[in-house]
Design an enzyme around this catalytic site. Structure first.
Site, mmCIF file in Angstrom:
data_model
loop_
_atom_site.group_PDB
_atom_site.id
_atom_site.type_symbol
_atom_site.label_atom_id
_atom_site.label_comp_id
_atom_site.label_asym_id
_atom_site.label_seq_id
_atom_site.Cartn_x
_atom_site.Cartn_y
_atom_site.Cartn_z
ATOM 1 C CE LYS A 1 34.578 38.348 39.856
ATOM 2 N NZ LYS A 1 34.593 38.170 41.316
ATOM 3 C CB SER B 1 39.811 42.776 36.228
ATOM 4 O OG SER B 1 39.087 43.996 36.310
#
Length: 327
Positions: A59, A309
């Site tokens: 992110k 992720s």
């Protein structure tokens, strides 16, 4: 207030420019060959370790790209984000590095570990507001704050600047190899949309969602963005009622297939990753690997990459994960 550097779907050239901008800010995370998974599935399976990123998720890529391009005259207004996890940490670190005030809205139910992580990465440049019991309530409060104070809102996924940043994950993979299959987790769709924009036609992009929040799968089936009435929020990093309009339009063209994974299978995958590779990954981080089982026949003899992720997970929750895996 809204600010967008990119007003259009990012080109590969623009995404490569973003990658240059991120050098020295993010970690170029490892692409690790998994001997255990390769043996299990008879394939060459690699793991893109974004759980080893500076904020333990990808992110930071999109957040830093968007915030760094805010014009000087607007930076004094500060930025706002609503998030109970990885997006908040990415925004917090980006603002600490850039010297911009961040206002992060999180639901009161957010685990203390995540609140403290946001505070750690943002240091004196972050103010945390614990509002409401759900993400939706925190989001509503964040938008009201933006309107009142003229601050710039930083969305988690449905934004071309954010998508361009997340696309750099896939660029790094392609610098090493061109896989036959790329498996990515899908929540709002930012990571998958970014991958769609840089992958060659020879690579099949496989999206993986929690069975309790199949927002992309249902949207693709309906050929339009669908709003789910209820979702299971167990996979907090990938459980959304509605994918982004921009991410959907890109994924509609770029995704080869959508898979969903049950909570039981996902928890078993988390345990396997820890047992076989000492990897502590969050539920969303394990989705890509959990999706391999459904395509076991198709991937035999192929080169496969799974994006891990995120790794923002409290190991104290492993007894809960073990119980859900054996349920």
């Amino acid at each position: 207030m809204e600010f967008n550097k990119l007003q259009h779907v990012p080109s590969v050239i623009e995404i490569k420019q973003v990658a240059e901008q991120l050098k020295g800010v993010i970690s170029e995370t490892p692409l690790e060959f998994s001997a255990s998974l390769s043996a299990r599935y008879g394939a060459n399976i690699y793991l893109k370790r974004e759980d080893l990123q500076v904020v333990r998720s990808y992110k930071i890529r999109g957040a830093y790209h968007k915030i760094s391009n805010i014009p000087s005259e607007l930076k004094s207004k500060g930025v706002v984000a609503a998030s109970a996890g990885n997006h908040a940490q990415g925004v917090a670190l980006a603002c600490a590095l850039l010297g911009i005030q961040a206002h992060i809205f999180m639901p009161k139910s957010t685990p203390l570990q995540k609140v403290e992580a946001v505070r750690f990465f943002g240091k004196e440049k972050v103010r945390i507001y614990l509002v409401g019991e759900t993400y939706d309530e925190a989001f509503t409060a964040s938008r009201k704050f933006c309107e009142t104070n003229g601050a710039i809102y930083i969305p988690p996924f449905d934004d071309f600047d954010i998508i361009a940043g997340q696309a750099t994950v896939t660029l790094e993979i392609l610098d090493t190899l061109v896989p036959d299959f790329l498996f990515v987790a899908i929540g709002g769709g930012g990571l998958a949309a970014g991958a769609s924009l840089v992958l060659p036609p020879s690579t099949s992009l496989i999206g993986v969602e929690p069975a309790g929040a199949p927002s992309m799968q249902q949207s693709l089936a309906a050929s339009e963005v669908v709003v789910l009435e209820e979702i299971d929020r167990f996979v907090d990093g990938a459980s959304v009622k509605q994918v982004g309009a921009k991410t959907f339009a890109i994924c509609q063209k770029g995704l080869s297939r959508m898979l969903t994974v049950s909570k039981k299978d996902l928890c078993q995958t988390m345990l396997d990753l820890y047992a076989l590779g000492s990897m502590i990954v969050e539920p969303a981080g394990a989705l890509s690997v959990a999706g391999l089982e459904e395509m076991a026949e198709e991937i035999k003899g192929k080169t496969v990459v799974c994006v891990i992720s995120g790794g923002n997970f409290d190991p104290k929750r492993f007894p809960e994960i073990k119980s859900l895996a054996s349920a």
